[in-house]
Design an enzyme around this catalytic site. Structure first.
Site, PDB file in Angstrom:
ATOM      1  N   TYR A  36       0.972  -1.175   0.036  1.00  0.00           N
ATOM      2  CA  TYR A  36      -0.001  -0.031   0.061  1.00  0.00           C
ATOM      3  C   TYR A  36       0.781   1.154   0.059  1.00  0.00           C
ATOM      4  CZ  TYR A  36      -3.558  -3.456   1.616  1.00  0.00           C
ATOM      5  OH  TYR A  36      -4.477  -4.395   1.679  1.00  0.00           O
ATOM      6  N   GLY A 189     -17.022  -0.198  -2.538  1.00  0.00           N
ATOM      7  CA  GLY A 189     -17.946   0.941  -2.542  1.00  0.00           C
ATOM      8  C   GLY A 189     -19.304   0.976  -3.209  1.00  0.00           C
TER       9      GLY A 189
END
Length: 309
Positions: A36, A189
């Site tokens: 990340y 999402g």
């Protein structure tokens, strides 16, 4: 992940505030990875947890194919020497003397899983790691790994939107006594109903490559999201709260890890832990998605190649 990469603009100040608020509200596990950023998210977490390390379980991962800041691409790598190097680097970035949960981020087809887990087990013996896990691993790999050293958890995508684990992986985990950490409980999402079309995101945003957000798939899937929103509204919940609550109701051995980089969404998401859904409503939610059949694979062809199924 979204605090450092792939989901639009980042704001370290708000991210640190969000982590601190999570601790205040009782969150006890924070999930990161060397990939990340790469590296930025572990550094962010290490900074945010100064003086607070003993309040949380830190999970991190090694071995993901990642795009480096110089534009080059690092391949899947679970060679024993590399695992040891990554763990030492992760410990420095996280500013800690131990990693609570260490995951192999993606299965490396060139390194036997027995060698991978054997190396991870050595790190447990040395006190640098406490518990072991795999990510997106298939049933056979899980069984072979668990025979070398007990796995505590397997992390994989799981939501009312994505239930591919239920036929093989999840029963195997329950047979072996291994927990499931479900990422993307909101379908990246999509289940919030607030995600745009893939072509409207910049190239460096993960959503620009999501097949479920492309073309006719987007239109079809938004209709499903609208139905979820309707069900949530009838319960006085946000769609995100309904989706997270659904995962929480699938068993005490399943922990969803919704990602967010803002305090507002964090607080909304955590409210799902107090939601009770009856059996009839749970079935309605699942049937709503199943009957409509989600359009498109969860990853593009390149990313699906790294899934061990």
């Amino acid at each position: 992940m979204g605090m450092s990469q792939w989901y639009g603009a980042t704001d370290d100040t708000e991210s640190v505030a969000t982590i601190h608020r999570a601790l205040e509200l009782g969150v006890t596990m924070l999930d990161t990875a060397e990939a990340y950023g790469p590296y930025d998210n572990e550094e962010l977490l290490g900074k945010a947890l100064q003086g607070k390390r003993d309040q949380v379980v830190i999970a991190t991962k090694f071995g993901f194919p990642m795009k480096m800041k110089d534009g080059s691409t690092a391949k899947v790598n679970s060679r024993p020497a590399h695992i040891r190097e990554v763990v030492e680097a992760s410990l420095r970035r996280l500013r800690t003397d131990h990693i609570d949960v260490l995951y192999q981020h993606r299965v490396d087809p060139e390194v036997p899983i027995e060698d991978v887990v054997g190396t991870m087990a050595e790190l447990v013996e040395q006190g640098k790691v406490r518990y072991l896990g795999l990510c997106e691993a298939g049933e056979n790999t899980i069984r072979r790994a668990h025979a070398v050293h007990p796995l505590s958890v397997v992390q994989s995508e799981y939501s009312v939107w994505e239930r591919n684990l239920e036929d093989g992986v999840l029963p195997a985990l329950r047979e072996l006594g291994i927990g499931l950490v479900g990422f993307c409980p909101l379908g990246r999402g999509f289940l919030t109903g607030a995600v745009d079309r893939a072509e409207n995101y910049p190239e460096d945003d993960f959503r620009s490559h999501d097949p479920r957000l492309q073309g006719e798939n987007y239109d079809h899937n938004m209709a499903i999201a609208a139905k979820i929103k309707d069900i949530a509204g009838r319960q006085g919940l946000t769609p995100a709260q309904l989706a997270i609550a659904w995962v929480l109701h699938q068993g005490d051995d399943i922990v969803p890890i919704p990602g967010t980089k803002r305090r507002t969404y964090l607080e909304q998401n955590l409210a799902a832990a107090d939601v009770t859904l009856g059996a009839e409503l749970l079935d309605e939610i699942a049937d709503t998605v199943a009957s409509a059949q989600v359009a498109g694979p969860r990853y593009n062809e390149k990313m699906m190649a790294f899934i061990d199924r």
